[in-house]
Structures are given as C-alpha cells and as structure tokens.
Design an enzyme around this catalytic site. Structure first.
Site, PDB file in Angstrom:
ATOM      1  N   TYR A   1       0.870  -1.171   0.000  1.00 12.12           N
ATOM      2  CA  TYR A   1       0.000   0.000   0.000  1.00 12.12           C
ATOM      3  C   TYR A   1       0.906   1.219   0.000  1.00 12.12           C
ATOM      4  O   TYR A   1       1.760   1.361   0.883  1.00 12.12           O
ATOM      5  CB  TYR A   1      -0.898  -0.007   1.243  1.00 12.12           C
ATOM      6  CG  TYR A   1      -1.736   1.240   1.414  1.00 12.12           C
ATOM      7  CD1 TYR A   1      -2.873   1.460   0.637  1.00 12.12           C
ATOM      8  CD2 TYR A   1      -1.392   2.207   2.353  1.00 12.12           C
ATOM      9  CE1 TYR A   1      -3.644   2.606   0.800  1.00 12.12           C
ATOM     10  CE2 TYR A   1      -2.150   3.355   2.523  1.00 12.12           C
ATOM     11  CZ  TYR A   1      -3.279   3.546   1.738  1.00 12.12           C
ATOM     12  OH  TYR A   1      -4.032   4.675   1.906  1.00 12.12           O
TER      13      TYR A   1
ATOM     14  N   ASP B   1       9.532   2.555  -0.872  1.00 17.68           N
ATOM     15  CA  ASP B   1       8.570   3.254  -0.026  1.00 17.68           C
ATOM     16  C   ASP B   1       8.903   2.887   1.418  1.00 17.68           C
ATOM     17  O   ASP B   1       8.523   1.811   1.906  1.00 17.68           O
ATOM     18  CB  ASP B   1       7.152   2.829  -0.403  1.00 17.68           C
ATOM     19  CG  ASP B   1       6.100   3.437   0.521  1.00 17.68           C
ATOM     20  OD1 ASP B   1       6.481   4.048   1.554  1.00 17.68           O
ATOM     21  OD2 ASP B   1       4.904   3.286   0.246  1.00 17.68           O
TER      22      ASP B   1
ATOM     23  N   LYS C   1       5.716   9.685   8.323  1.00 19.22           N
ATOM     24  CA  LYS C   1       5.528   9.190   9.687  1.00 19.22           C
ATOM     25  C   LYS C   1       6.523   9.781  10.694  1.00 19.22           C
ATOM     26  O   LYS C   1       6.290  10.851  11.220  1.00 19.22           O
ATOM     27  CB  LYS C   1       5.584   7.659   9.707  1.00 19.22           C
ATOM     28  CG  LYS C   1       4.681   7.019   8.645  1.00 19.22           C
ATOM     29  CD  LYS C   1       3.515   6.294   9.198  1.00 19.22           C
ATOM     30  CE  LYS C   1       2.758   5.516   8.151  1.00 19.22           C
ATOM     31  NZ  LYS C   1       1.343   5.405   8.382  1.00 19.22           N
TER      32      LYS C   1
HETATM   33  N1  HOZ Z   1      -0.236   3.001   6.180  1.00 14.45           N
HETATM   34  C1  HOZ Z   1      -1.125   3.260   7.258  1.00 14.45           C
HETATM   35  C2  HOZ Z   1      -1.773   2.004   7.750  1.00 14.45           C
HETATM   36  N2  HOZ Z   1      -1.460   0.868   7.075  1.00 14.45           N
HETATM   37  C3  HOZ Z   1      -2.080   4.294   6.853  1.00 14.45           C
HETATM   38  C4  HOZ Z   1      -2.906   4.783   7.933  1.00 14.45           C
HETATM   39  C5  HOZ Z   1      -4.172   5.307   7.352  1.00 14.45           C
HETATM   40  O1  HOZ Z   1      -4.534   4.906   6.239  1.00 14.45           O
HETATM   41  O2  HOZ Z   1      -4.823   6.080   8.045  1.00 14.45           O
END
Ligand code: HOZ
Length: 425
Positions: A142, A237, A265
């Site tokens: 993702y 990433d 982050k």
């Molecule tokens: N990458 C984060 C969780 N897998 C994203 C958090 C979100 O989408 O709020």
C-alpha cells in the site's frame, strides 16, 4: 451511551463511516471505534476514561511513545514564531540535512505533507525522468491512495474489501503492472513483456500493509539489478520502515541503494509530513528547476519540521533499535508460546518494532499467503485484547508498532493479555 458511542453516532451523521481514514473503523473486527482523548508514552486514554496499551503508535510515527516531552517542547517553541509562512523556513533546511545524513542514497529531498503525496510525486518523477509510463507495484503493498497505486493494495483498502478501488480510470490501471511480492521470476517476466516501457518499480521493501512481511534473502537485490539492467528506477517506499527498523531504513539493513526513497511518519513526530528524495540528477527534474511539477501550501510546515527534527535527534541520542527489537521479539515469542500450548497455528514475522500475528499454518511471504490468515479468529483475538486493555491494529492485515515507551510494565502486561487472548480462542 458512553462518550465514545455518543461521539461515534454524531460522527456517523457527518463523516462517511464516522472516520477520516478507513483503517480507524472497526468494521472488520466488529463493534465501534473508541475515541481517544489523550495519549502519553505507550498509553491511549479513551473518551470513556479507559487506559489502553497502544500497539498502533499512530500507525508508525510514535517511535518514542506518545506526546514525548522533547517533541512537545519543540512544537511549543516553534509555535512561538508562527504556524505557517508560505516562504522557506529554517526548519526545512535542518530537516533536509538530517534526512540526507540518515539516508546515504538521498542526496536531495523534497518535503511534502503525507506519504501519499511522497509516493505519488516519486512516481511522477520516475515517469518524467525515464519518459516511460508503466510502473510495477506488488500485490499487498500500500503506497497511499493515489490513482496509480490503489490496485491490489493492502491496508484499509484490503481490510474493507476494496484492494482495487472504484473510481480509478481503466486507462490509469493499465499502466500499473501488479506482481506477487518475493517472486523474482515474475519481475523478470514483466520486464521482458514490456521492453523499454517500465518507468519504475515501487516497493515497500518489507511490507507493513498486508500485515508485516519480510523480503526473502536476495529479493531486494534482484529488484535493484533488474531495474538497473532495464533502465527503470527503483523506488523504496520507506514511509513506515524508514527510521523505524534502522536509522537508514530497510535499505541500510539490506545494503541497497534505491534511486528514490519515500518517507513520512517518524519525520513528522506525529504531525502531518512526507518526503521523497534520491539522486541529484533525478531530483533536479522537479520544478522550479525542471519540468516535473510538485507543490504544497503547507509543505515543510515549521511545526511539523520542528517535531520531526526533535524525533530524529532523539533517535540519534537513544539508538533505540536493539531495545525495540528485543521488545518486539518478547511479544512474538509470548504469542507463539501461547499458540503452541493451545495447538493453534500462528506465524509471527518480526523485525525490530514491526510485526504481525497471522493465524495460519502457512509461512506468510506475500499477499496470497497473508490472506490464508483466519481473519475471524483475529477479530476474536482483537476483541479479547481490547477488553484486557491492549489496543491492536483493528485489522488482520496491518503491522503492529512498538515504541521505546513500551518497555517495562506495559510490555509485561501486554504479554499477559495477548497470551490470555490466544488461549481463549
Ligand atoms: N499506512 C497506514 C496504515 N497501514 C495508513 C494509515 C491510514 O490509512 O490512516
């Protein structure tokens, strides 16, 4: 009605699903999300006055625990001077200097406001640099919610049943080649099938968004070689893994030099942030020097920069990685021991302060094997932990996160609750 229930019912009237990011919803684990009133160290305090040991850590940024006094003081000091200027500010320069000192592959960096912006901009830059359109991503990775990347995506997209989001034009999706992670032959075949067409590979070098999954030995090195051989860029990433698994991210652990790296982050210390950077000749294609446009009103925001600088300086002072790894191992070993006693198949991949529990006998190494995890069992486990005062990511397909504030009583208590939770299944 409890305060959280009342807030949620108001939210549901006005905010789709009552949440501003789908990962916060409890739809896959059952029940309604609690609302958080405050947080400190390893603990969240809910609007209902419950104290929960937190293994979400605001989805990664809180490596030093919540509301760390040094980060709080840095934000307060920056606030004295103003919240946003719309001009360059000194904090941005210090942040850029810190990032390049942590990541040798990054010689120039552009700051933005989220991981999504970072990956979206890095992809555009790779396309501008190579003058090619197609990209390779891996199932279960993702990279935020831009159109090119919401295809076979993990995180909330997978949790809520939409790994291929609606609303993405078919013409866009055709430019994204999706491959299984940890499969070198698939990468070679994709380059052979698209000669001179692939602009880049984008990869979470260790996946954190379909649960936590490590790369097989030699896999990332293969990606590096394949990109170089085919004139494509390699984008790591490291929004989640950067500064978290090592000072210089997975690229330091695996000794790989990607062409571009996406960050976020931890460099915001809990405030909104993103960044991408890499080789000078690629980065200098960005406007105003070059033709690849990228911008942001709040990019390099002084409060976010001040928080992030404090967070990075703490990393250098504390060198927390051995401690975090020991805490992560302690949790995983407790879970595995409980599962063994119960005769329950469990996988617990872990590196440092990132790990996941998969309820499956199958070793998890990609999207398909992650989906063999028993999500219903995870939901029961999640609810048992929450009742016991431990908050896990509300999804079977997310990484857990630890902070240095978890040591001591918090970790002992969490191990007890997790053990009890597994034994109760
Ligand atoms: N990458 C984060 C969780 N897998 C994203 C958090 C979100 O989408 O709020």
């Amino acid at each position: 009605m409890s305060p959280s229930e009342s807030l949620f019912s108001r939210a549901l009237q006005l905010i789709p699903g009552g949440v501003n990011s789908p990962v916060r919803a409890f739809r896959s684990v059952g029940g309604a999300p609690f609302f958080t009133k405050s947080a400190a160290g390893a603990t969240l305090v809910t609007a209902d006055g419950r104290e929960l040991i937190d293994f979400v850590c605001t989805w990664g940024p809180a490596i030093h625990g919540h509301n760390h006094p040094r980060i709080k003081a840095a934000i307060a000091a920056a606030l004295e001077n103003g919240t946003s200027f719309g001009t360059p500010n000194p904090y941005e320069v210090e942040m850029a200097e810190l990032i390049v000192s942590f990541f040798p592959s990054i010689r120039k960096v552009r700051l933005c406001n989220s991981g999504t912006e970072a990956t979206m901009s890095a992809i555009r830059l790779a396309r501008g640099f190579t003058k090619r359109d197609k990209i390779i991503k891996f199932a279960g990775c993702y990279h935020g919610h831009s159109d090119s990347l919401l295809i076979k995506a993990g995180s909330g997209a997978l949790t809520h049943g939409h790994p291929d989001s609606a609303g993405i034009p078919a013409a866009f999706a055709r430019e994204t080649v999706v491959l299984p992670y940890n499969d070198t032959a698939a990468v070679d075949a994709a380059f052979a099938a698209n000669p001179g067409k692939i602009a880049c590979i984008i990869v979470e070098p260790y996946i954190g968004n379909v649960g936590f999954i490590k790369s097989d030995a030699g896999y990332l090195q293969h990606l590096r070689k394949a990109c170089t051989a085919n004139g494509a860029l390699l984008i790591f990433d490291e929004v989640m893994t950067g500064f978290r698994l090592a000072r210089g991210g997975v690229q330091q652990l695996e000794e790989i030099i990607p062409d571009l790296t996406c960050l976020g982050k931890i460099i915001g210390g809990g405030l909104p942030v993103g960044a991408f950077g890499g080789r000078v000749e690629i980065m200098d294609l960005l406007a105003p020097l070059g033709p690849v446009y990228q911008a942001g009103t709040l990019s390099g925001n002084p409060l976010a920069m001040a928080a992030g600088i404090a967070s990075l300086k703490l990393i250098d002072e504390l060198n927390p990685y051995a401690k975090l790894d020991q805490l992560g191992r302690q949790i995983c070993l407790a879970a595995l021991a409980a599962a063994k006693t119960k005769g329950l198949p469990l996988q617990a991949p872990q590196t440092g302060s990132m790990f996941s529990l998969f309820f499956t006998p199958t070793p998890v190494r990609d999207y398909e094997t992650a989906l063999t995890s028993d999500a219903k069992l995870f939901s029961r486990f999640f609810r048992s932990c929450l009742e016991g005062g431990v908050y896990l990511p509300p999804s079977a397909y997310e990484s857990w996160f630890l902070s240095t504030a978890h040591e001591g009583a918090a970790i002992e208590r969490a191990c007890e609750v997790i053990t009890r939770g597994i034994k109760s299944l």
